[in-house]
Design an enzyme around this catalytic site. Structure first.
Site, PDB file in Angstrom:
ATOM      1  N   GLU A 169      71.617 -98.959  28.546  1.00  0.00           N
ATOM      2  CA  GLU A 169      72.849 -98.137  28.538  1.00  0.00           C
ATOM      3  C   GLU A 169      73.895 -98.989  28.704  1.00  0.00           C
ATOM      4  OE1 GLU A 169      72.412 -95.320  27.261  1.00  0.00           O
ATOM      5  OE2 GLU A 169      70.849 -94.269  27.937  1.00  0.00           O
ATOM      6  N   HIS A 229      68.775 -88.717  35.666  1.00  0.00           N
ATOM      7  CA  HIS A 229      68.078 -87.542  35.277  1.00  0.00           C
ATOM      8  C   HIS A 229      67.715 -86.472  36.013  1.00  0.00           C
ATOM      9  CE1 HIS A 229      66.031 -90.622  32.226  1.00  0.00           C
ATOM     10  NE2 HIS A 229      67.336 -90.676  31.807  1.00  0.00           N
TER      11      HIS A 229
HETATM   12  P1  13P Z   1      66.863 -98.417  31.153  1.00  0.00           P
HETATM   13  O1  13P Z   1      65.581 -98.882  31.893  1.00  0.00           O
HETATM   14  O2  13P Z   1      67.216 -99.592  30.138  1.00  0.00           O
HETATM   15  O3  13P Z   1      68.127 -98.584  32.117  1.00  0.00           O
HETATM   16  O4  13P Z   1      66.855 -96.968  30.552  1.00  0.00           O
HETATM   17  C1  13P Z   1      66.925 -95.780  31.205  1.00  0.00           C
HETATM   18  C2  13P Z   1      67.349 -94.754  30.876  1.00  0.00           C
HETATM   19  O5  13P Z   1      67.641 -93.901  31.440  1.00  0.00           O
HETATM   20  C3  13P Z   1      68.038 -94.721  29.280  1.00  0.00           C
HETATM   21  O6  13P Z   1      68.849 -93.691  29.204  1.00  0.00           O
HETATM   22 ZN    ZN Z   2      68.450 -91.781  30.541  1.00  0.00          ZN
END
Ligand code: 13P
Ligand code: ZN
Length: 273
Positions: A123, A148
């Site tokens: 990201e 999340h």
């Molecule tokens: P990364 O492991 O690349 O940080 O991705 C996790 C994620 O939540 C992508 O939206």
């Molecule tokens: Zn994510």
């Protein structure tokens, strides 16, 4: 938090303290169930803690394209969670779950400075576009958090909740502190591919009005002066979402505070709206 003797943190207490806050927040994210596998990411602008010796160490990786143009970040340093790295591992050893990067003079690429060549989060286009936007706006913000949170993401699966400020007022009305500690509410970014420039652009559009934005059916993205404050804003919003869902699970629609009660909060806490 583990700091090995060879880490750039071992002789830099102020930098270690700042990255220690990231590790602390990463632990909270895991404990809350918001960070399954490698879920979520954090970046913090640490330029103010970088001394000449650290600024001149030879890079351990890169240059690599960022995937976004960030001209105002030339020469700036960031601590970034590594892509595919677990928050729960970062919590105990931040320099193996993440790395320090420097934005190159072209404003389009980065190199990895320390400790090891841990590739930054997927990201990064969103995170660095947002940090570039902080500079453009002259904001004192230094941290961005993507996570999340279960109940907030669940709510983003219900179309009526995605209309402008519907969730903001619903969540504010669940418990008075929500408005006091997340005073701009929750912006909405319609679904876009994770890691994409479109997601970065949608995020910046919403950050004009909000400090926390929902990535539809994915997660939230929060910004603040430091990572602890960004986490707190998401935490109060998700607590409100849990209260709403608990009431619904008991079989009733929660009454919510009235607009007049919320206006009173705004007045007493000197809030913008
Ligand atoms: P990364 O492991 O690349 O940080 O991705 C996790 C994620 O939540 C992508 O939206
Ligand atoms: Zn994510």
């Amino acid at each position: 938090m583990v700091i090995n003797d060879n880490s750039v943190l071992s002789s830099r207490p102020a930098l270690a303290d700042e990255i220690g806050k990231v590790a602390e927040v990463a632990g909270y994210l895991w404990e809350k169930g918001w960070a399954e596998r490698n879920g979520g990411n954090i970046t913090v602008n640490i330029t103010e803690f970088v001394d000449d010796a650290l600024a001149s160490v030879p890079p351990v990786g890169g240059p690599v394209a960022i995937g976004a143009e960030v001209p105002l970040l030339k020469g700036e340093f960031f601590f970034c969670k590594g892509t595919n790295r677990r928050m729960r591992d970062l919590a105990s050893d931040p320099m193996s779950g993440g790395s320090i990067i420097r934005v190159m003079e072209d404003g389009l690429s980065y190199e990895i400075v320390a400790d090891a060549a841990v590739k930054p989060t997927s990201e990064l286009p969103s995170h660095l576009s947002v940090h570039n936007w902080f500079k453009a706006k002259g904001l004192p913000y230094k941290a961005s958090l993507h996570t999340h949170p279960i109940e907030l993401v669940a709510m983003s699966h219900h179309r009526p909740f995605l209309e402008k400020d519907v969730l903001t007022y619903l969540l504010w009305s669940m418990i008075p502190e929500t408005k006091a500690f997340c005073p701009k509410g929750l912006g909405i970014v319609p679904y876009e591919l994770p890691g994409s420039l479109k997601l970065a652009e949608g995020t910046i559009r919403e950050l004009e009005d909000y400090d926390v934005v929902m990535w539809e059916k994915h997660g939230v993205f929060a910004v603040d002066e430091d990572i602890m404050k960004a986490f707190d804003q998401v935490d109060v919003l998700n607590k409100a979402a849990q209260i709403y869902m608990s009431a619904r699970a008991m079989g009733f629609e929660p009454a919510g505070m009235t607009r007049a009660q919320m206006a009173e909060i705004s007045e007493v806490f000197h809030l913008p709206k």
